[in-house]
Every structure is written in structure tokens, then in C-alpha cells.
Write an enzyme that holds these catalytic residues in place. Structure first.
Site, PDB file in Angstrom:
ATOM      1  N   GLN A  98       0.889  -0.835   0.084  1.00  0.00           N
ATOM      2  CA  GLN A  98      -0.031  -0.182  -0.282  1.00  0.00           C
ATOM      3  C   GLN A  98       0.394   0.996   0.196  1.00  0.00           C
ATOM      4  OE1 GLN A  98      -2.049   2.099   3.874  1.00  0.00           O
ATOM      5  NE2 GLN A  98      -4.258   1.337   2.061  1.00  0.00           N
ATOM      6  N   TYR A 177      -5.100  10.799   4.379  1.00  0.00           N
ATOM      7  CA  TYR A 177      -4.183  11.160   3.853  1.00  0.00           C
ATOM      8  C   TYR A 177      -4.329  11.798   2.656  1.00  0.00           C
ATOM      9  CZ  TYR A 177      -3.190   7.894   7.624  1.00  0.00           C
ATOM     10  OH  TYR A 177      -3.443   7.720   8.764  1.00  0.00           O
ATOM     11  N   ARG A 224      -7.721   2.336  -2.215  1.00  0.00           N
ATOM     12  CA  ARG A 224      -8.084   2.297  -1.098  1.00  0.00           C
ATOM     13  C   ARG A 224      -9.103   3.607  -0.998  1.00  0.00           C
ATOM     14  NH1 ARG A 224      -8.399   0.848   5.507  1.00  0.00           N
ATOM     15  NH2 ARG A 224      -8.952  -0.841   4.990  1.00  0.00           N
TER      16      ARG A 224
END
Length: 362
Positions: A98, A177, A224
Site C-alpha cells: 500500500q 491522507y 483504497r
């Protein structure tokens, strides 16, 4: 309807079952973002997952704001990740990296510079740092001239992930984020081509995904998202207006799968009354869809497959505490409880010492 224990092709990655290990920040790497030896044990213990999505991994020194998280920007990091992926493969598993840019969710004492974001905003509360909790700082807006460099950092990290033996990558565009800070309108106040309309706010996500897919291949690229409700202070006034076009853009690129983190009103690690978008996203996305958040029982996970909303489920803290989670769910065996005090600690306790059924019986 498929069963949780049926195999599935997640793009170019063949998974032996539909129980994925969700990304879990654990804080065990070195201060320089280099993985340590026990990380190979940790991931190999959990190789019975259909697919492991690694802990969030920094794409650059200036993009990693979490202390003791790993990176994928240096040769030393690639070298240290290689035995980790090899251990997973030797145990019969599959693992993707990730890729992470934390944006405003870090601190200058960790980054080595002022945090950057879509706009000059600040997260409420305190950041994790090498010296304990410190107040979040106001981020500096990225300039148009800097954004191509950020995109190229994702490409470099992708090349490094493949060189280290990962089976693919996931772009972390969730949880408040950097990319999420561009997507949602309470954090993005730009008036250029990366701000304003939903089309502009999804631009960075689309450009990063196109660039990563050009390196890894569409079938080894995943994303994601966390479309419903507040996530570390990042939120949107009309989630469907931005996330449905975003998902359609990802579908057009041809990514291997999409993972959604969707907490509910009774969530145990974040909660919201904003309804999940997964039913609408299911209609807009033609490839495998993975759901995440509080699916801690076989029945709850299987129900989403039965409804046709999800093709697979990713388990986080449940996998943290149960290295053999698929076998426990298959047999109805009791589950270990995770210890929050050791989630981000530095040693093996609460990391590689959770018992499996096999070790518990020995």
C-alpha cells in the site's frame, strides 16, 4: 453467491479465498523507513489470507509522516522488503504494497519539512511523532509545479515494490491522507485544475492511478477509498458527487480491485451516520469490490457477499490478533483479542506472538 472461502481473481492476482488482510500501520520499521527482520515473520504468519495488503508504506521521505513506518523510496528499503515478500510467497500467500503519502497528517519533526496538502489546512488534535504526540501543523498547499513530482514518487515506489517482490500495489486514497485531502471539499479549497468541481478534485487520484498502472499494469494496481463520513478531519458535503465519478474513472483505467473503508454508526475505530456508498459504487464499478470496517465475524462478512455488494472482505484488527484468521472463521474457533497498547509499539509483543490454533494446541 460466492463463499468467503472461494478463490477470486483480483485483477492479475489470484487469491485463494476472499478474506483479505487489510492494511495495518504497526510502527515496527527502522527510523529510516527500512523494514526489520521480524516483519517477515509477521506477514508470513498471515499468509493464509487470500491477499495481504501491506501496512501503509511511504512513497518518499517527505511523504511519510508516521514514525517508524516503512518506505519504498530507497535501495535499502527495497533490499529489506525482499525477504518479507519472499517469506509470504514461501508460505503460499500473496502480498501487495500500500503506497502512502500522509499529507497534512504528519509533523515536521517526522517529515523533516512542513507538511503539504491540497490547501492550507490543519487537522485537529495531535500527530504521532518520534518524540510522542505533538499538535498538528498547518499544511503548505502543493504548487502546480510540485504535483508532477508527487505523481512520479508514486511511480518510483511502484517500481521499487515490484523489485522487492510484491505482487502489486494499492494506492492509499483514503483515511484523510494526501489524496483524500484533494478529493473532499472540507480540505480542498484550491481554485486551479485540482480544486473546485468534483472533476477537478478527483484529478490527482486519476493521474496517480494512471501513472502507477503504467508501471505495474492495471491488473496489479488497486485503490483504497473511504467515501462516507469524517476521516481524520477530512469530509465532504456531498460524497456521491465526488466518489461516484472517482470510481467510474478508476473503472475506466481498469484497476484490479477497489477497497472501501466504510465505518458505520457503531464503528469501533471511527464511526459515522453518513450512509455507506457501497451499493451505488457497486453499480458504478465493474471489477472486484472489497469492503472493510468491523466485519469481525464470518456471518457479517458473508452477508455482504450474499447481498452482491462485495466480492471480498478485508479484515484489519481481527487479522492483527489472529494470524490464522481464515481457518478460525472456517471452523468457528474462538478469536484472539488484539491489545491496543501494542498496536504501534516497537517490539515483538503484540506483533508476532499472537497464537495460532496450531501453536495454542502445542
Amino acid at each position: 453467491m460466492p463463499n468467503l472461502f472461494d478463490p477470486i481473481d483480483l485483477g492479475a492476482i489470484h487469491a485463494a479465498n476472499r478474506l483479505l488482510m487489510a492494511p495495518l500501520t504497526r510502527g515496527r520499521a527502522g527510523r529510516d523507513g527500512v523494514p526489520v527482520a521480524m516483519m517477515a515473520d509477521y506477514y508470513a504468519q498471515r499468509a493464509s489470507a487470500g491477499l495481504i495488503i501491506s501496512e501503509a508504506t511511504g512513497i518518499s521521505r517527505t511523504g511519510l509522516g508516521w514514525p517508524y513506518a516503512p518506505g519504498l523510496w530507497s535501495d535499502a528499503q527495497v533490499e529489506a522488503w525482499t525477504p518479507v515478500t519472499a517469506a509470504v510467497h514461501q508460505a503460499g500467500g500473496r502480498i501487495v504494497a500500500q503506497l502512502w503519502h500522509t499529507g497534512r497528517q504528519g509533523h515536521s519533526s517526522v517529515y523533516g519539512a512542513q507538511p503539504v496538502s491540497s490547501s492550507a489546512t490543519r487537522t485537529e488534535g495531535q500527530a504521532h511523532t518520534f518524540d510522542g504526540k505533538q499538535d498538528f501543523e498547518v499544511a503548505r498547499p502543493l504548487t502546480l509545479e510540485e504535483i508532477p513530482g508527487i505523481i512520479e514518487d508514486y511511480a518510483t515506489a511502484t517500481r521499487n515494490a515490484l523489485a522487492a517482490g510484491f505482487d502489486g500495489v494499492q494506492i492509499h486514497a483514503a483515511n484523510g491522507y494526501l489524496i483524500d485531502q484533494f478529493l473532499r471539499d472540507n480540505a480542498n479549497f484550491r481554485d486551479d485544475r485540482y480544486g473546485g468541481s468534483p472533476e477537478n478534485r478527483i484529478r490527482l487520484l486519476r493521474e496517480v492511478t494512471e501513472r502507477v498502472a503504467a508501471v505495474a499494469g492495471e491488473g496489479r494496481t488497486s485503490v483504497r477509498l473511504s467515501p462516507n463520513g469524517d476521516s481524520q478531519g477530512v469530509d465532504d458535503s456531498d460524497p456521491a458527487a465526488v466518489f461516484l465519478p472517482a470510481v467510474k474513472a478508476l473503472d475506466a483505467i481498469g484497476i484490479g480491485f477497489l477497497e472501501l473503508r466504510e465505518p458505520g454508526p457503531d464503528g469501533t475505530f471511527g464511526r459515522t451516520d453518513v450512509p455507506p456508498l457501497s451499493p451505488q459504487i457497486r453499480e458504478a464499478f465493474s471489477r472486484p469490490l472489497v469492503l472493510n470496517s468491523d466485519y469481525d465475524t464470518r456471518e457479517a462478512a458473508q452477508a455482504k457477499l450474499d447481498e452482491g455488494v462485495a466480492d471480498a472482505i478485508s479484515f484489519g484488527r481481527t487479522f492483527l490478533a489472529n494470524p490464522d484468521l481464515p481457518e478460525r472463521l472456517r471452523t468457528g474457533a474462538p478469536l484472539n483479542e488484539s491489545d491496543p497498547k501494542t498496536w504501534y509499539s516497537r517490539g515483538p509483543e503484540g506483533y508476532i506472538d499472537y497464537p495460532s490454533l496450531e501453536t495454542a494446541e502445542a
